[in-house]
Scaffold this active site. Sequence first.
Site, PDB file in Angstrom:
ATOM      1  CB  CYS A 169      -0.938   0.002   1.204  1.00 21.63           C
ATOM      2  SG  CYS A 169      -2.115  -1.378   1.229  1.00 21.63           S
ATOM      3  CG  HIS A 338      -5.377  20.395   2.552  1.00 20.24           C
ATOM      4  ND1 HIS A 338      -6.632  20.753   2.965  1.00 20.24           N
ATOM      5  CD2 HIS A 338      -4.870  21.463   1.879  1.00 20.24           C
ATOM      6  CE1 HIS A 338      -6.893  21.988   2.552  1.00 20.24           C
ATOM      7  NE2 HIS A 338      -5.839  22.442   1.895  1.00 20.24           N
ATOM      8  CG  HIS A 342      -2.840   3.420   4.009  1.00 16.50           C
ATOM      9  ND1 HIS A 342      -3.185   3.025   2.740  1.00 16.50           N
ATOM     10  CD2 HIS A 342      -2.781   2.282   4.753  1.00 16.50           C
ATOM     11  CE1 HIS A 342      -3.319   1.717   2.718  1.00 16.50           C
ATOM     12  NE2 HIS A 342      -3.084   1.252   3.925  1.00 16.50           N
ATOM     13  CG  HIS A 371     -18.869   5.544   3.175  1.00 19.33           C
ATOM     14  ND1 HIS A 371     -19.682   6.023   2.155  1.00 19.33           N
ATOM     15  CD2 HIS A 371     -19.695   4.902   4.037  1.00 19.33           C
ATOM     16  CE1 HIS A 371     -20.932   5.702   2.405  1.00 19.33           C
ATOM     17  NE2 HIS A 371     -20.969   5.012   3.534  1.00 19.33           N
ATOM     18  CG  ASN A 375      -6.913  -0.679   1.739  1.00 24.61           C
ATOM     19  OD1 ASN A 375      -6.265  -0.089   0.878  1.00 24.61           O
ATOM     20  ND2 ASN A 375      -6.329  -1.304   2.744  1.00 24.61           N
TER      21      ASN A 375
END
Length: 454
Positions: A169, A338, A342, A371, A375
């Site tokens: 990731c 900002h 992850h 949402h 992932n």
Amino acid sequence: MDLLWTISTALLLCSLLSILWKESDRRRNRNCYLLDFVCYKPSDDRKLSTELCSDIIARNKRLSVPDYKFLLKVVVNSGISEETYGPRSIIEGREECPTHDDCVDEVDDCMYRTLDQLFLRTGVSPIDVDVLVVNVSMFAPSPSLTSRIVNRYSMREDVKTFSLAGMGCSASPIAIDLVNNIFKTRKRTLAVVVTSESIAPNWYCGTDKSMMLGNCLFRSGGCSFMLTNDPSLRHRAKMSLKCLVRAHIGADDDAYSCAIQKEDDEGRVGFHLSKSLPKAAVRAFAENLQRLAPKVLPVGELALYAVRGLRHRLWRSKEAKTDAATAARVNFKSGVDHFCLHTGGAAVIDAVGRALGLAKYDVEPARMTLHRWGNTSASSLWYVLGYMEAKKRLRRKDRVLMLSFGAGFKCNSCLWEVLRDLNDGGAWEDCIRAYPPQTLVNPFMEKFRWVKEA
């Protein structure tokens, strides 16, 4: 004699001017600009509804009732909606026996659709690309994925290609770091990076709970983005890279093995997530922030942090002990506007948010990305960035921090500066007005409320 002195002086001045010009040109060409990025949006027939997810879980006849309840619990508490996407092989019920074509088609659809849009939006021809990087951790066919792109778009014979596998990731910052290092030795270079993940060949069909979690959290997604160090394209760029920090604690055995692909006791391959994962993540996170802080925070905040730490050591009063966490915390919001976090899960987002002292507004982009998209591995950061842009949060001179974790174990971060006001809807265009929703209660909750009692 005067003539000789004049000529010598002129030559010396010319040499100095030449050195200054070369240094100035070198510095101008060492910048890394983000021209544009395109996030992948699969077709609607690949959406994973409540009913479909339940059917997929039920198809695994090896699962016992406790296993079934465990998976439903994870899904219910995942923070993921019904709008996420999966590969067709799983939707069609072939998760136990995906073909090579299934795997290739899944990745091809993401790569080609995002690249087509990227070249169209930037006006750059594929033949002008100097560097191509593809990172897909869990699928590495031969010829490589970069070769498939070179073939499809008829790229030049001298294009430099790199295929990154197994980076997990955290692959996006790794790819950016690779390109940025190339930029230091090549002037006016255009680079394209494609980041995605292959789910079709990596679906776990066993009963080991440590390997089931990935099935519940990972979803189809990807992103293509274009980078350059050409100063003449700066006015078209969205952001400029300010710094990048990588931390790798793989020398520690527990950290190395906390997130690893392996076989279960019955010989089925899956991605194992151990109980030592949170500990490894905290350590990698701390290592990264330790080196990142001096690069991104103003001098005043660093001095204040040093004073707090010194005061806490010298005066260990009850108040100091009670406020130990506050005393040691760095205010990253003093140097960052900002945060692209992850989307490893709701718990990961909340934990990182607390560690950085972030407000609900700051973690909203990551929570909403989880949402809406789930992932999506290394591409998750770009969906988070896309949310910020679609919400018109990114204004000129703002600083954006990307932070990701990956198997190995790694924690990578990079800081960008926004070069102009951004307002493109991108992949969020058709749904951004609905976010944030009034409630994030998972639709599974209504039908499977009984799993809470399990």
